[in-house]
Enzyme design. Sequence first.
Site, PDB file in Angstrom:
ATOM      1  CG  ASP A  53      -7.962  -6.676  -3.748  1.00  0.00           C
ATOM      2  OD1 ASP A  53      -9.060  -6.606  -3.177  1.00  0.00           O
ATOM      3  OD2 ASP A  53      -6.884  -6.777  -3.128  1.00  0.00           O
ATOM      4  CG  ASP A  68      -8.289  -8.498   3.487  1.00  0.00           C
ATOM      5  OD1 ASP A  68      -8.016  -9.431   2.720  1.00  0.00           O
ATOM      6  OD2 ASP A  68      -8.153  -7.288   3.161  1.00  0.00           O
TER       7      ASP A  68
HETATM    8  C1  DGJ Z   1      -7.162  -6.278   0.450  1.00  0.00           C
HETATM    9  C2  DGJ Z   1      -8.625  -6.353   0.141  1.00  0.00           C
HETATM   10  O1  DGJ Z   1      -8.867  -7.253  -0.881  1.00  0.00           O
HETATM   11  C3  DGJ Z   1      -9.118  -4.941  -0.167  1.00  0.00           C
HETATM   12  O2  DGJ Z   1     -10.456  -5.004  -0.558  1.00  0.00           O
HETATM   13  C4  DGJ Z   1      -8.929  -4.096   1.033  1.00  0.00           C
HETATM   14  O3  DGJ Z   1      -9.729  -4.547   2.080  1.00  0.00           O
HETATM   15  C5  DGJ Z   1      -7.470  -4.093   1.442  1.00  0.00           C
HETATM   16  N1  DGJ Z   1      -6.968  -5.430   1.591  1.00  0.00           N
HETATM   17  C6  DGJ Z   1      -7.283  -3.332   2.724  1.00  0.00           C
HETATM   18  O4  DGJ Z   1      -6.008  -3.417   3.183  1.00  0.00           O
END
Ligand code: DGJ
Length: 724
Positions: free
Chosen positions: A545, A475
């Site tokens: 997201d 991430d």
């Molecule tokens: C952002 C990601 O896109 C989410 O899926 C998740 O992993 C969060 N970060 C966790 O902090």
Amino acid sequence: MLELLDNQRTFHIQVKHTSLVLHVLPTGHVTIVYWGKRLESKSLAYVIQDIGRASYISDTDGIKDFKLEQLPQAMPTFGNSDLRTPALELEYTDGSRITNLRYKEFKVYSGKEHLPGLPTITSAEGVETVEILLEDCVQQLIVKLVFSAFYDYDAITQSIVVTNLSEKNVTIEKVVSSTIDFLEADYDVCYLSGAWGREAHRQVRPLSQGTFLLDSKRGASGHGQNPFIALADKQANENNGFIYSMNMVYSGNFQAIAEVDMHQNTRMQIGINPFDFAWQLAPQHSFYTPETVLIYSDQGYNQLSSTYHRFYRECLMKSSHAEKVRPVLINNWEATYFDFDKAKLLSLAKEAADCGMELFVLDDGWFGNRADTTTSLGDWRPNHQKLGGSLSELIEEIQQLGLQFGLWVEPEMVSPNSDLYRAHPDWIIQVVGRKPQLARNQYVLDLANPAVQDYLISELSALLEKEKIAYIKWDMNRNITDSGSNCLAAAKQKELSHRYVLGLYHVLEALTEKFPEVLFESCAGGGGRYDPGMLYYMPQTWTSDDTDAIERLPIQSGTSLIYPPISMGCHVSAVPNHQVGRITSMDTRGIVAMQGNLGYELDLTQLTAEEKQLVKEQVAHYKEIREIVQLGQLIRLTEVENQNQYAWLYRSKDATSFLVSFVQVLAKANTVPKRLKLTGLDDKAYYQVGERICSGSELMNIGLKLEKPTADYAGQQWLIKKVN
Ligand code: DGJ
């Protein structure tokens, strides 16, 4: 295939259905004669000679009416009789900024050389490369235009290499990866734009005189724009019309333009963003631009997508998983966020295993003292208290349930409250003397610093060596501000954004080479770094997201314009949806998530027995059809202008199975449901559709029956099989 015509001054780069033709003028300027549907012609130099001139600009080399601005250039530079946007801007130590490039020589060879430190598409047979060398004799500078032809894939790649043969430094202020001039301007420009949670919406706008610009200055390719630009025929739709496109294999700041000049010619360019960029090119050194993929389609956006998808699956993604079907996963993020313990994780894993899922992904919150976003990034040591024992024990127990184990990391970041930051406060991106700014309570590590790169490689290697981890979600959750590096000299500070990306690629190269079996998924708050550079290392990306099925329709449809469905992470989540509060049926959520790589991201322990049964059926069904989705061909059936209905079809590699999906966003009163006409079937063949046998011609000309929607967000799906 590369052919040299007209006494070797014309380069005909020919792939299966496309030609790109460059011609060197007697003055040594390289022009673009043609890009488009494949030509068989032998002599094309007349195209350039026939161009009429009219202007206010100077004559080049004293030749009457020889004005570069009215010729389609392959490498326009500043200071000459072309005052459109240059492709290269250099500053020399004497303060001058003029570069005057003339043809020197060429080289043709089979294969393709790796671009140092950059993802490079090389893994295909039958690739041929032409390098066209230009030089500026005054400044002793060589510029190499490198084109590679991937014949069977209908793809051409381009990069540019600038070499300083002088004894003094040269400052590169701008160098693009590709620049192509067209002798027309009657185009639409097509691009993907959005924001966090609504990435990659396809946009199509008419061009007019002036410069259309899209870019990222965020340190990553970004949620806002994708490193992609296309010029399309105004009538282009999913199945008709021509489209010229450029997609840059790069994950950092980029800029793309489409400039229509006063004579209705169009310049299309893409490259590293010149904003806050300058590179000190030392004597005898070269600068390599990232490469661009040039794809032309004469059959609309679907053909464009299919060409990209196959090329990226088979040639770009170097992972051993590139062409393997991907596991159905359960991710605990929207199920628990930070609030979990061992019992909770195991109960989720147990439900997932019962439903037939194959991979359990433990998201954020497993390390250091991480109970929210305020601490511990950088301290990649499992929190035994929270995990109720060691990570190895948890993995063991999850594996005993029949699931593989995957883990979330965000290696490029550090929390101020972390051991790593306390030990190395100078490792973050910052300007000394100014207080660095936080986003999501975190700083960005300075990946331009080799010590940071080494640290990440060794920390993550230790983790992957110790634990049985089958999958990593990588991430990256903030934009880069406070641009400054402690490891770069004052004169090199503007190299930071590019050096950051090179540092990231170095880390990814080391880890993916060391752990070839690990399935890596890239993520930057969803699709904030969904680009070919990341796909080169990580064969899947968390698309957004936003997990709402309806919001996902334009996001996934837009993403699929370039990126293969097998690369798109698509999850079924809870309702009311956590991002928009919408309630959609489990059916529709499943249909939409089956558009890519299916996963689940909700608390399965809270499902009713009926919902759980539906999930079980979805997973079983997806396992049956995933090869069609992941390795087949996608055909979008509805036009992007129709925002209320989305339909798409996947055709299996052997063209015997088809998965067709349809979602209607809002129900409308007093409407008669229409039929959904298919594309891509054999009109003479017969197909089983439910109980009925239909001919391909019937399915393509009459179509499937759409149900009358009785509520918003209704979906339908059909599995169609060819019969003998
Ligand atoms: C952002 C990601 O896109 C989410 O899926 C998740 O992993 C969060 N970060 C966790 O902090």
